[in-house]
Design an enzyme around this catalytic site. Structure first.
Site, mmCIF file in Angstrom:
data_model
loop_
_atom_site.group_PDB
_atom_site.id
_atom_site.type_symbol
_atom_site.label_atom_id
_atom_site.label_comp_id
_atom_site.label_asym_id
_atom_site.label_seq_id
_atom_site.Cartn_x
_atom_site.Cartn_y
_atom_site.Cartn_z
ATOM 1 C CD1 TRP A 173 -7.035 -1.854 12.824
ATOM 2 C CD2 TRP A 173 -5.467 -1.576 11.248
ATOM 3 N NE1 TRP A 173 -7.676 -1.591 11.636
ATOM 4 C CE2 TRP A 173 -6.744 -1.412 10.658
ATOM 5 C CE3 TRP A 173 -4.336 -1.460 10.449
ATOM 6 C CZ2 TRP A 173 -6.900 -1.132 9.287
ATOM 7 C CZ3 TRP A 173 -4.491 -1.176 9.084
ATOM 8 C CH2 TRP A 173 -5.766 -1.017 8.528
ATOM 9 C CE LYS A 198 -9.598 4.907 11.789
ATOM 10 N NZ LYS A 198 -10.299 4.143 10.827
ATOM 11 C CG ASP A 258 -2.979 2.619 15.951
ATOM 12 O OD1 ASP A 258 -3.643 3.658 15.841
ATOM 13 O OD2 ASP A 258 -2.962 1.719 15.084
HETATM 14 N N1 PMP Z 1 -4.604 1.561 13.078
HETATM 15 C C1 PMP Z 1 -5.923 1.507 13.332
HETATM 16 C C2 PMP Z 1 -6.384 1.236 14.732
HETATM 17 C C3 PMP Z 1 -6.836 1.723 12.304
HETATM 18 O O1 PMP Z 1 -8.149 1.671 12.551
HETATM 19 C C4 PMP Z 1 -6.367 1.989 10.988
HETATM 20 C C5 PMP Z 1 -7.283 2.260 9.827
HETATM 21 N N2 PMP Z 1 -8.566 2.030 9.964
HETATM 22 C C6 PMP Z 1 -4.985 2.021 10.785
HETATM 23 C C7 PMP Z 1 -4.139 1.817 11.848
HETATM 24 C C8 PMP Z 1 -4.423 2.316 9.430
HETATM 25 O O2 PMP Z 1 -4.641 3.654 9.192
HETATM 26 P P1 PMP Z 1 -4.238 4.414 7.871
HETATM 27 O O3 PMP Z 1 -5.202 3.972 6.822
HETATM 28 O O4 PMP Z 1 -4.376 5.853 8.269
HETATM 29 O O5 PMP Z 1 -2.837 4.039 7.542
#
Ligand code: PMP
Length: 362
Positions: free
Chosen positions: A102, A197, A173
């Site tokens: 991510w 989550k 994040d």
């Molecule tokens: N950052 C992290 C650490 C994630 O785990 C996720 C999704 N699992 C995201 C960003 C992306 O999130 P979203 O689907 O809400 O855009």
């Protein structure tokens, strides 16, 4: 009622007490004669609910007064763009710390808006450890430093805050770790998280931003709905917010307070992860390669020493009512996401199954 053990990384298991409260409220929320999904977001009852949710969240995380709480949409992924759009100009340098999947995505997105310096990329160690800070290649004056507090796919977590927060805003994040324990919000410039989550249903994104950073966007030409300042001025209500997700998040904040707050939650989470890692480490059958100092409390990837057996493991786990243990497609293997709503009993059941499987296949 047949509820399975759902180890999905997100959308993820929600507390049963909260789901039951939703069920009770569903047709007639707060004696309005409507469900929450049918209530105006400008109505008094909705605004009160939203304000209460914010108060409860502030209590839980001990959010200081000089931080603004925003309830937005677009997921954590939209924050990958909103952060650089709001905080930087094209000539600025920003530092990104990449400790997994991510963080890499976030850095790539930021490069559309400004100059991204990769302070470190743990690709060298296959994202199994956070490189020592002394080895990071930090810029002299970055506008901010971005970290992914918990890498959901790789299972790598910061159990510390890089010691630069008094000079450079740290943008974190926290999608897959927020509300898993107390944090010191003061150490961060912005904290953001997709809700699906520990916060609640998908569709809601939480942003906690220090007041002075709201000003950064003032002279920039960015769409109103992507401007932290505009969103904060309108108290997250420029347009219709994700009303249902916000309502469920509010119930979850209350629930977390009712069970004793985040230090109690942290103790449980620490115990849960510790016993699962122990079960993995005590056997030669299961493997987790993450540096013990950087192991995630929430997402625990593992593989089998004999990878041929993984398909059978997942199949048999499903038959035992343990679903969504398959690792992310980018890494394979298995992953158990054990967020707040996964009880200790569920983790015990998983460990028993793992031991049983090893006995019959080891
Ligand atoms: N950052 C992290 C650490 C994630 O785990 C996720 C999704 N699992 C995201 C960003 C992306 O999130 P979203 O689907 O809400 O855009």
């Amino acid at each position: 009622m047949n509820r399975i053990h759902n180890f999905n990384a997100g959308p993820a298991t929600l507390p049963i007490e909260v789901l039951e409260a939703v069920q009770t409220d569903l047709l007639n929320w707060k004696k309005t004669g409507m469900s929450i999904m049918e209530v105006s977001h400008r109505s008094k009852s909705f605004i009160e609910m939203m304000e209460q949710a914010e108060r409860d969240l502030r209590d839980l995380l001990d959010v200081p007064k000089n931080y603004c709480v925003l309830f937005l949409q677009g997921g954590a992924s939209l924050q990958f763009s909103m952060v650089p759009m709001n905080l930087s100009s094209p000539k600025d340098i920003v530092d990104y710390v990449i400790t997994g999947y991510w963080g890499k995505k976030a850095a790539l997105e930021a490069s559309l808006f400004c100059n991204v310096n990769i302070a470190t990329d743990a690709a060298n160690n296959d994202y199994t450890a956070i490189p020592e800070i002394s080895t990071w290649n930090q810029s002299k004056e970055p506008v901010y430093m971005h970290i992914t507090q918990n890498e959901t796919i790789n299972g790598v977590e910061f159990h510390f805050v890089p010691d630069i927060s008094d000079r450079i805003p740290i943008i974190a994040d926290m999608s897959s770790t927020i509300l898993s324990r107390p944090i010191n919000v003061n150490k961060y410039g912005i904290i953001y998280a997709g809700a699906q989550k520990n916060i609640g249903p998908a569709g809601l994104t939480l942003v906690i931003i220090r007041d002075d950073l709201l000003q950064s966007a003032i002279d920039k030409k960015i769409p109103t709905l992507l401007s932290y300042k505009a969103l904060s001025d309108a108290k997250s209500l420029i347009n219709t917010p994700p009303t249902f997700s916000l309502y469920v998040a509010g119930l979850i904040f209350k629930h977390l307070k009712n069970i004793g707050g985040l230090s109690v939650v942290a103790d449980i989470n620490k115990r849960k992860s510790k016993k699962l890692y122990k079960a993995i480490d005590d056997s030669d059958f299961y493997i987790n390669l993450i540096n013990t100092k950087n192991r995630s409390w929430m997402n625990i990837p593992f593989s089998l020493a004999d990878r041929q057996l993984e398909k059978t493991f997942l199949l048999e786990a499903e038959l035992e009512g343990m679903k969504n243990l398959r690792g992310h497609r980018s890494v394979g293997g298995m992953r158990a996401s054990i967020y707040n709503a996964i009880s200790e009993k569920v983790v015990d059941d998983l460990i028993s199954f793992m031991k049983y499987f090893e006995k019959h296949n080891g």
